[in-house]
Motif scaffolding. Sequence first.
Motif, PDB file in Angstrom:
ATOM      1  N   THR A 683      -0.001   2.752   3.112  1.00  0.00           N
ATOM      2  CA  THR A 683      -0.268   1.374   3.533  1.00  0.00           C
ATOM      3  C   THR A 683       0.897   0.485   3.127  1.00  0.00           C
ATOM      4  N   THR A 685       2.137  -3.353   2.504  1.00  0.00           N
ATOM      5  CA  THR A 685       1.693  -4.732   2.245  1.00  0.00           C
ATOM      6  C   THR A 685       2.904  -5.627   2.086  1.00  0.00           C
ATOM      7  N   SER A 696       0.412  -0.606  10.168  1.00  0.00           N
ATOM      8  CA  SER A 696       0.047  -0.134   8.832  1.00  0.00           C
ATOM      9  C   SER A 696      -1.438   0.219   8.854  1.00  0.00           C
ATOM     10  N   PRO A 697      -1.854   1.415   8.328  1.00  0.00           N
ATOM     11  CA  PRO A 697      -1.007   2.385   7.619  1.00  0.00           C
ATOM     12  C   PRO A 697      -0.281   3.321   8.579  1.00  0.00           C
TER      13      PRO A 697
END
Length: 732
Positions: A683, A685, A696-697
């Motif tokens: 993932t 961020t 994402s992911p």
Amino acid sequence: MKFLHRVFVLLLMSTLVLESEAGLGGIDRRPRRSVCMSRPYPARASMVPCMNRPTHTCYNYNCYPGCVRVTGSTTRTCRNGRWFGTDLVCKGSCCSSPPIPRGTMVESCPSPYTDGAVCTYKCSRFWHIPDSGSTTKTCSNGVWTGTDLVCKLKKEPKPVCSAPPSPANTRKKRCSLRSPPQQSDYCVYECSPGYVQIAGIDFKSCSYGAWKGPDLVCVKSCPSPYTGDAVTKYCRPRAPFPVGARCSFYCSYPLYIPVHGNTTRTCSNDGTWTGTPLFCIRARPCQALTSPTNGAQSPLAPYYFPATVTFTCNPGYVLNGNETTTCRPDGSWSNSTPTCTVGQCSTLTAPTNGALTTFGVIFTCNSGYVRNGAETSTCQAGGTWSNPVPTCTPRPCPGLTAPTNGALSPTGPNYAYPNQVTVTYNSGCDLDGVSPVTCQADGTWSNLVGTCRRYEETTIMPETGETTVMPETDETTTMPKTGCPSPYTSDAVRKYCRPPFRVGARCSFYCRNPWYIPVSGSITRTCSNDGTWTGTLLVCIRAKPCQALTSPTNGAQSPLAPYYIPATVTFTCNPGYVLNGNETTTCRPDGSWSNPTPTCTVGQCSTLTTPTNGALTPVGVIFTCNPGYVRNGAEISTCHGADGSWSNPVPTCTPRPCPGLTAPTNGALSPTGPNYAYPNQVTVTCNSGCDLDGVSPVTCQADGTWSSPVVTCRRNKETTIMPETGVTTKHG
């Protein structure tokens, strides 16, 4: 100010250009070649290109007959884009080229164009006629006199065509027609459905009141004949298939066989194929055959319809049964395997001064004798021998010449083994040599013929130069032997030694491998002091071939037949099977094998377990891993039946790795890595004030790649007021 600024910029640029050219070796002031666009055409003059000059760069000019040059150049040259020289000026009673009015053409005009020359004109178009003006022009005092001819369109109607034709078995594909059809109208044709073109063209046009172009000729055709996956066709002509086309069909040999249908079909007049489609099925293989005892077969397995196997028997044996058998479509054989039995022929007697083998097949002659006839004789099916018993005749020796003052007894000239020749000498002479000499088994003489010398011969001693008289004597002096004759070898024996054979010379003997084997005699013999060879003569007989072997079920053998002493055959078993018996067997001199053929049985090993995230074949030999996993260990494991163990342990299947990821600027990864493998997910961020640009992911896939490219984090769009204009904009 702006004007001065522009002047300054231009001066600066010119300075830079001059400096760059100076740096490259100065300004190139060589004249550059240019092309002259138009050629000079002076009146009343002819123009001819110059010889040995480039094209369109030089021309020579001359005044027409009847005119003379007044001024100007007779040669014009193109240099640097312009013509050098002046136009030639010609005066006199000649004219320049005749003018051609629009829509006309010169019909006749003799040259040169001297005073009084007449040119005739006509209309250049077929449907135009003269309207006004003169059809001739005359050269008078350098000028063409006469009014220009003017042409007009004919008032008669333009030619038209009838309706376009319709050839048989054709149809019009498209047409461009007026009513009625006029010049340049056309039609495109094609064959009617079920017909093919064999001649003509598919286009017709209206030209001067008639349709031009040969008619399209179409005949009835057949569709492409049907063939199954196991059938191949060969057609003449190839597609399309007109009436009369012929196709041949055959099955894919040797795996398929015909069961019904026709192998040849013809396209008939009604557009259909004669006969029925050929239908083939996959042939069933025939089981392997075993060679008859004391015989052989050819070829070896595998066998498919219509393979034919031929059987033969070893020398001295007779074939009982059919010589050949054929593989049938159902996998059976047309005839059973025959047998080979000892031939029932009359007993053969050994030739005089010779011998034969136990089965009366191979004839040999004694030492000193030569075989006249066949070496072998085979008992045939009718109880007769293939060849009669040969004869053994004495081996001949070369002729001898009587010495001076002596004679030979017998006188010759034909001598053979074991003849002896005695050398006698005339009265008053002594024999210098050996008598008698013997014709030996190898066709050479035991000694050279001696010489006869008179009594009391005078001899000069080489050491002292003194003269001595040889006294008359009746004593016999025995001279020691200095060598041996060439050792005898039969056709079945080879020796390794070279002459001369002095005392102590050593010879080695061996049989012709693999056809002959030794039965008696010495393989090494030495020349002794008495001029004879030690040991006895090596005797070899022809070896009997061993019968062909059959590979064990689930196994193989190497090499294949034929086999002769001392051939060795090695047996192996397929993976997962164990050899029961001897691994090798050797062909013996009597034609038998040292060991029987072994068998191959399934190895008694423990059951193997399937690796996690993997699989194995039904017999537990080959290991594979599921998609996304990599095998760590051997791919194959073989059962060692002797001790019940496997050659390799069960491998493991581990996840396939993916390359490491780098966190984007203003962002982070979770998990952080660096080791990722199938089917991990990562993932992405972004920090506060940033947006995610991407997906994402991201997932590590089965092929070791990531599902999406690396994403980025960019700052949120901010509001900014431009100070010059007061306009509000957003930027990231």
